[in-house]
Design an enzyme around this catalytic site. Structure first.
Site, PDB file in Angstrom:
ATOM      1  N   GLU A  16      -8.522 -11.416   9.885  1.00 13.03           N
ATOM      2  CA  GLU A  16      -9.191 -10.136   9.614  1.00 13.03           C
ATOM      3  C   GLU A  16      -9.870 -10.217   8.247  1.00 13.03           C
ATOM      4  OE1 GLU A  16      -6.510  -6.832   9.279  1.00 13.03           O
ATOM      5  OE2 GLU A  16      -8.106  -5.346   9.432  1.00 13.03           O
ATOM      6  N   ARG A  46     -14.162  -5.855  15.254  1.00 13.37           N
ATOM      7  CA  ARG A  46     -13.227  -4.825  15.695  1.00 13.37           C
ATOM      8  C   ARG A  46     -13.996  -3.522  15.811  1.00 13.37           C
ATOM      9  NH1 ARG A  46      -8.136  -2.245  12.265  1.00 13.37           N
ATOM     10  NH2 ARG A  46      -9.589  -0.588  11.759  1.00 13.37           N
ATOM     11  N   ASP A  64      -7.812  -1.858  17.489  1.00 10.93           N
ATOM     12  CA  ASP A  64      -6.511  -1.582  16.864  1.00 10.93           C
ATOM     13  C   ASP A  64      -6.003  -0.213  17.329  1.00 10.93           C
ATOM     14  OD1 ASP A  64      -4.310  -1.334  15.239  1.00 10.93           O
ATOM     15  OD2 ASP A  64      -5.388  -1.629  13.339  1.00 10.93           O
ATOM     16  N   TYR A  80      -7.975   7.310  13.304  1.00  3.59           N
ATOM     17  CA  TYR A  80      -7.674   6.083  12.575  1.00  3.59           C
ATOM     18  C   TYR A  80      -8.842   5.096  12.676  1.00  3.59           C
ATOM     19  CZ  TYR A  80      -6.371   1.382  11.691  1.00  3.59           C
ATOM     20  OH  TYR A  80      -6.402   0.112  11.205  1.00  3.59           O
ATOM     21  N   ASP A  91      -6.270  -3.440   1.385  1.00  3.34           N
ATOM     22  CA  ASP A  91      -5.095  -3.307   0.512  1.00  3.34           C
ATOM     23  C   ASP A  91      -4.417  -4.655   0.260  1.00  3.34           C
ATOM     24  OD1 ASP A  91      -4.696  -2.439   3.373  1.00  3.34           O
ATOM     25  OD2 ASP A  91      -2.600  -2.736   2.867  1.00  3.34           O
ATOM     26  N   HIS A 136      -3.022   0.982  16.400  1.00  3.61           N
ATOM     27  CA  HIS A 136      -2.246   1.485  15.261  1.00  3.61           C
ATOM     28  C   HIS A 136      -0.927   2.119  15.686  1.00  3.61           C
ATOM     29  CE1 HIS A 136      -2.427   2.465  10.862  1.00  3.61           C
ATOM     30  NE2 HIS A 136      -3.011   1.301  10.943  1.00  3.61           N
ATOM     31  N   GLU A 140       1.176  -6.831  11.405  1.00  2.18           N
ATOM     32  CA  GLU A 140       0.770  -6.550  10.018  1.00  2.18           C
ATOM     33  C   GLU A 140       1.883  -5.883   9.218  1.00  2.18           C
ATOM     34  OE1 GLU A 140      -2.718  -4.067  10.888  1.00  2.18           O
ATOM     35  OE2 GLU A 140      -1.634  -2.363  10.077  1.00  2.18           O
ATOM     36  N   HIS A 158      -3.451 -10.246   9.048  1.00  2.00           N
ATOM     37  CA  HIS A 158      -3.908  -8.979   8.479  1.00  2.00           C
ATOM     38  C   HIS A 158      -4.787  -9.278   7.258  1.00  2.00           C
ATOM     39  CE1 HIS A 158      -2.309  -4.944   6.585  1.00  2.00           C
ATOM     40  NE2 HIS A 158      -3.453  -4.744   7.200  1.00  2.00           N
ATOM     41  N   HIS A 163     -14.975  -4.979  10.612  1.00  2.07           N
ATOM     42  CA  HIS A 163     -14.619  -3.652  11.123  1.00  2.07           C
ATOM     43  C   HIS A 163     -15.841  -2.799  11.348  1.00  2.07           C
ATOM     44  CE1 HIS A 163     -10.256  -3.048   9.629  1.00  2.07           C
ATOM     45  NE2 HIS A 163     -10.445  -4.283   9.993  1.00  2.07           N
ATOM     46  N   ASN A 174       0.811  -1.214   0.000  1.00  2.75           N
ATOM     47  CA  ASN A 174       0.000   0.000   0.000  1.00  2.75           C
ATOM     48  C   ASN A 174       0.852   1.274   0.000  1.00  2.75           C
ATOM     49  OD1 ASN A 174      -2.437   1.293  -0.032  1.00  2.75           O
ATOM     50  ND2 ASN A 174      -3.002   0.802   2.086  1.00  2.75           N
ATOM     51  N   TRP A 215       1.468   6.980  12.234  1.00  2.00           N
ATOM     52  CA  TRP A 215       0.113   6.879  11.676  1.00  2.00           C
ATOM     53  C   TRP A 215      -0.477   5.531  12.060  1.00  2.00           C
ATOM     54  CZ3 TRP A 215      -2.249   3.573   7.972  1.00  2.00           C
ATOM     55  CH2 TRP A 215      -3.658   3.808   7.894  1.00  2.00           C
ATOM     56  N   ARG A 241       0.284 -11.334  13.505  1.00  2.00           N
ATOM     57  CA  ARG A 241      -0.603 -10.870  12.429  1.00  2.00           C
ATOM     58  C   ARG A 241       0.035 -10.819  11.044  1.00  2.00           C
ATOM     59  NH1 ARG A 241      -4.779  -8.520  12.031  1.00  2.00           N
ATOM     60  NH2 ARG A 241      -4.081  -6.471  11.354  1.00  2.00           N
ATOM     61  N   GLU A 264      -4.520  -4.547  19.439  1.00  2.00           N
ATOM     62  CA  GLU A 264      -3.596  -4.695  18.303  1.00  2.00           C
ATOM     63  C   GLU A 264      -2.627  -3.522  18.194  1.00  2.00           C
ATOM     64  OE1 GLU A 264      -5.751  -5.295  14.671  1.00  2.00           O
ATOM     65  OE2 GLU A 264      -4.185  -4.379  13.454  1.00  2.00           O
TER      66      GLU A 264
HETATM   67  C1  CS2 Z   1      -5.037  -1.853   9.643  1.00  2.00           C
HETATM   68  C2  CS2 Z   1      -4.933  -1.531   8.214  1.00  2.00           C
HETATM   69  O1  CS2 Z   1      -6.367  -3.667   9.038  1.00  2.00           O
HETATM   70  C3  CS2 Z   1      -5.693  -3.173   9.920  1.00  2.00           C
HETATM   71  O2  CS2 Z   1      -5.557  -3.648  11.025  1.00  2.00           O
HETATM   72  O3  CS2 Z   1      -4.087  -1.516  10.528  1.00  2.00           O
HETATM   73  O4  CS2 Z   1      -6.069  -0.778   7.884  1.00  2.00           O
HETATM   74  C4  CS2 Z   1      -3.679  -0.787   7.771  1.00  2.00           C
HETATM   75  O5  CS2 Z   1      -3.694   0.508   8.241  1.00  2.00           O
HETATM   76  C5  CS2 Z   1      -3.583  -0.817   6.296  1.00  2.00           C
HETATM   77  O6  CS2 Z   1      -3.664  -2.145   5.875  1.00  2.00           O
HETATM   78  C6  CS2 Z   1      -2.307  -0.167   5.804  1.00  2.00           C
HETATM   79  O7  CS2 Z   1      -2.045  -0.478   4.496  1.00  2.00           O
HETATM   80 MG    MG Z   2      -4.030  -2.886  12.166  1.00  2.00          MG
END
Ligand code: CS2
Ligand code: MG
Length: 402
Positions: A339, A147, A210, A159, A316, A212, A262, A312, A122, A37, A402, A283, A236
């Site tokens: 996921e 989630r 999550d 996020y 993407d 992040h 991930e 993960h 999600h 991504n 991020w 993950r 996560e």
């Molecule tokens: C995320 C994703 O799915 C997840 O847990 O953290 O949305 C992640 O931000 C993206 O796959 C980044 O490419």
């Molecule tokens: Mg994640």
């Protein structure tokens, strides 16, 4: 069975995907996901300029040897670009081997260990009330694990909180957008969300969250502790994973289960985390961690330490990755959860596949191979579009994770 050609297909049915297609002299072909991504074209170049020329003429059955050739042989090991390229080759070769054997891929791995693959969806909302409603919609769709991410009061965007509730797409602009983050606001808010979720829906569902990579170890420890009454399935990416030892602090303070991986691309990214029992779920997934061949190595090592898988599966990761991951998941003895962020109809049309969602589980099909194909004519209609993930700043302007 010789590899006679290979090509990279870039398509953008709503978002960018990179796919490798390997053709053999016996008319059998295989495909692998190579999507990274926001950095898609670097993997395209790695494959086209440096990998494909080395593949031509090799025996497509020698998956392990080709993996070692690309990993050890390059001298420059690891990293997301290298490992996504290796993963694409590996996935395509497993697809070919399974097609040649006339079997679904999971049969070559050791057969089914379970009936279906437990997935989590999600749910997200601008505030707690909306998030609680969204979780209810997932429960109505049959999900057993969800989630939950919620907007934080005082922050304009957060996020995981999407405009489109069904198809969250964080890589949303031709140049990175900027978000603002406040750890104190987030830490005060998040336990309230899970308190409300348990009050509303009781104990019958698994809830996940999550972070992040936004907290320091001691902040993550505090969050984990404050979430304990609500029995999360996992917390996560609480802390960035580069310094694996940092998770010792989180682990010392909380029994909330911990998941990460991930952004990892080899077993080395998780070695300390796994062998010191610092996490509960790993993950890593097919596309970013060297394909089925390497993921199997990670999962076996994890199994020795009571760590289960939780791959993960964001949008993407293309349906090609999802198909391969599901064959892996239905076999892997220490499976935890998968996921599952749904792809759009446009994406599903470009990548016809035989897996299906039933009652909270994804079920891989029995088509020989990993069960996912690419419609090249349709793929050609969607040209590559630059798209970046956002960046994140603290309220004073400091660049943050991020
Ligand atoms: C995320 C994703 O799915 C997840 O847990 O953290 O949305 C992640 O931000 C993206 O796959 C980044 O490419
Ligand atoms: Mg994640």
């Amino acid at each position: 069975m010789k590899i006679v050609s290979a090509k990279v297909i870039v398509t953008c049915p709503g978002r960018n995907f990179v796919t490798l297609k390997i053709q053999t002299d016996q008319g059998i072909y295989g495909i692998g996901d190579a999507t990274l991504n926001g950095r898609e074209l670097s993997v395209v170049s790695y494959l086209q300029d440096h990998v494909i020329p080395c593949l031509i003429g090799r025996d497509a059955h020698q998956i392990e040897d080709i993996w070692q050739y690309l990993y050890r042989g390059a001298y420059w090991r690891r990293g997301p670009v290298t490992m996504s390229a290796i993963a694409a080759v590996d996935t395509a070769l497993w697809d070919i081997k399974a097609k040649a054997a006339n079997m679904p891929l999971y049969q070559l791995l050791g057969g089914r260990s379970r009936e279906g693959v437990l997935v989590y969806g999600h749910a997200n909302g601008k505030d707690i009330a909306e998030t609680v409603d969204e979780v209810g919609k997932y429960i109505d769709m049959g999900y057993k694990a969800i989630r939950a991410q919620s907007g934080v009061p005082g922050l304009a965007s957060t996020y995981g909180v999407a405009g489109d509730k069904m198809f969250y797409e964080p890589a949303d602009a031709a140049l990175p957008t900027e978000n603002v983050w406040s750890t104190p606001k987030y830490l005060t808010h998040t336990p309230k969300l899970f308190e409300k979720l348990r009050d509303t829906y009781g104990d019958g569902h698994e809830f996940l969250h999550d972070v992040h990579h936004r907290l320091t170890p001691i902040e993550a420890a505090r969050l984990g502790k404050s979430l304990e009454p609500y029995r999360l399935f996992w917390m996560e990416d609480a802390v960035p994973g580069e310094n694996q030892e940092a998770f010792r602090i989180v682990r010392q303070h909380t029994v909330t289960p911990i998941a990460i991986g991930e952004v990892f691309n080899t077993i080395w990214d998780a070695k300390t985390l796994i062998q010191e029992h610092l996490i509960d779920y790993i993950r890593t997934t097919v596309v970013h961690a060297g394909g089925i061949t390497h993921l199997r190595r990670i999962a076996d090592f994890a199994a020795l330490h009571h760590v289960r898988t939780g791959s993960h599966g964001a949008t993407d990761l293309s349906p090609v990755c999802m198909g391969a991951a599901l064959h892996f998941d239905i076999w892997v003895p220490n499976f935890g959860i998968q996921e599952y962020m749904r792809h759009t109809e446009e994406t599903d049309a470009v990548f016809p596949h035989d897996y299906k969602f039933e009652n909270g589980y994804l079920i891989p099909g029995d088509t020989p191979g990993h069960g996912v194909d690419i419609d090249e004519e349709l793929a050609a209609k969607y040209e590559y579009k630059p798209a970046y993930l956002p960046v994140n700043r603290l309220e004073d302007g400091t660049l943050w994770h991020w």
